[in-house]
Design an enzyme around this catalytic site. Structure first.
Site, mmCIF file in Angstrom:
data_model
loop_
_atom_site.group_PDB
_atom_site.id
_atom_site.type_symbol
_atom_site.label_atom_id
_atom_site.label_comp_id
_atom_site.label_asym_id
_atom_site.label_seq_id
_atom_site.Cartn_x
_atom_site.Cartn_y
_atom_site.Cartn_z
ATOM 1 N N ARG A 269 40.536 40.395 39.929
ATOM 2 C CA ARG A 269 40.428 41.581 40.793
ATOM 3 C C ARG A 269 41.510 41.545 41.878
ATOM 4 O O ARG A 269 42.104 42.562 42.205
ATOM 5 C CB ARG A 269 39.035 41.655 41.437
ATOM 6 C CG ARG A 269 37.874 41.664 40.486
ATOM 7 C CD ARG A 269 37.498 42.948 39.862
ATOM 8 N NE ARG A 269 37.255 44.018 40.805
ATOM 9 C CZ ARG A 269 37.229 45.295 40.458
ATOM 10 N NH1 ARG A 269 37.430 45.647 39.203
ATOM 11 N NH2 ARG A 269 36.993 46.232 41.332
ATOM 12 N N GLU B 275 30.545 43.946 29.400
ATOM 13 C CA GLU B 275 31.857 44.410 28.946
ATOM 14 C C GLU B 275 32.469 43.549 27.841
ATOM 15 O O GLU B 275 33.025 44.091 26.880
ATOM 16 C CB GLU B 275 32.815 44.483 30.138
ATOM 17 C CG GLU B 275 32.415 45.553 31.128
ATOM 18 C CD GLU B 275 33.299 45.617 32.363
ATOM 19 O OE1 GLU B 275 33.132 46.568 33.135
ATOM 20 O OE2 GLU B 275 34.160 44.721 32.542
ATOM 21 N N TYR C 79 32.017 53.078 29.889
ATOM 22 C CA TYR C 79 31.944 53.464 31.301
ATOM 23 C C TYR C 79 30.626 54.152 31.664
ATOM 24 O O TYR C 79 30.550 54.869 32.659
ATOM 25 C CB TYR C 79 33.126 54.371 31.666
ATOM 26 C CG TYR C 79 34.418 53.620 31.826
ATOM 27 C CD1 TYR C 79 34.628 52.788 32.924
ATOM 28 C CD2 TYR C 79 35.429 53.723 30.880
ATOM 29 C CE1 TYR C 79 35.823 52.097 33.084
ATOM 30 C CE2 TYR C 79 36.625 53.024 31.030
ATOM 31 C CZ TYR C 79 36.804 52.215 32.125
ATOM 32 O OH TYR C 79 37.983 51.519 32.284
#
Length: 138
Positions: free
Chosen positions: A85, A126, A49
């Protein structure tokens, strides 16, 4: 064909939602091309993060993400980033559309069950954060 990363966060694992979330992705025609359960250290969560380091929620987020096991998965399909999403719903479950993962299962904005890459650029950071090329099938 596009790939994205999704994470069943510690609250989702505790609520036994791993299969439910995978099922929702697969019902959309997406393929899980890599999958594993891990327990991130605080340092690993901070690295993942890092883009949020200057944000006020960074410390709480990385503590939460390292408090228990998570399930990380790479998902493949046409338009998968935007569709995942959409399936997740708004970050704040109070704002999430009915039938989305967060509307159905999340307790609050901090503990919101699931993570998904927000762009192709994010996915390109990621996915290899958690998976080597040898771990991705397809």
């Amino acid at each position: 064909m596009q790939r994205t990363l999704s994470i069943v966060k510690p609250d989702g694992v505790k609520k036994n939602l791993i299969g439910e979330l995978i099922g929702r992705f697969e019902k959309q025609g997406f393929r899980i091309v890599a999958l594993k359960m891990i327990h991130m250290s605080k340092r690993e969560a901070e690295g993942f993060y890092i883009v949020h380091k200057a944000r006020p929620f960074y410390g709480e987020l990385t503590t939460f993400m390292s408090e228990g096991p998570v399930v990380v998965m790479a998902i493949e399909g046409n338009g998968v980033i935007d569709k995942v999403r959409e399936l997740m719903g708004a970050t704040n479950p109070k704002d999430a559309a009915p039938g989305t993962i967060r509307a159905d299962f999340a307790d609050n904005v901090e503990r919101n069950i699931v993570h998904g890459s927000d762009s192709a650029e994010s996915a390109s950071f990621e996915i290899p954060y958690f998976f080597s090329a040898l771990e991705i099938v397809g």
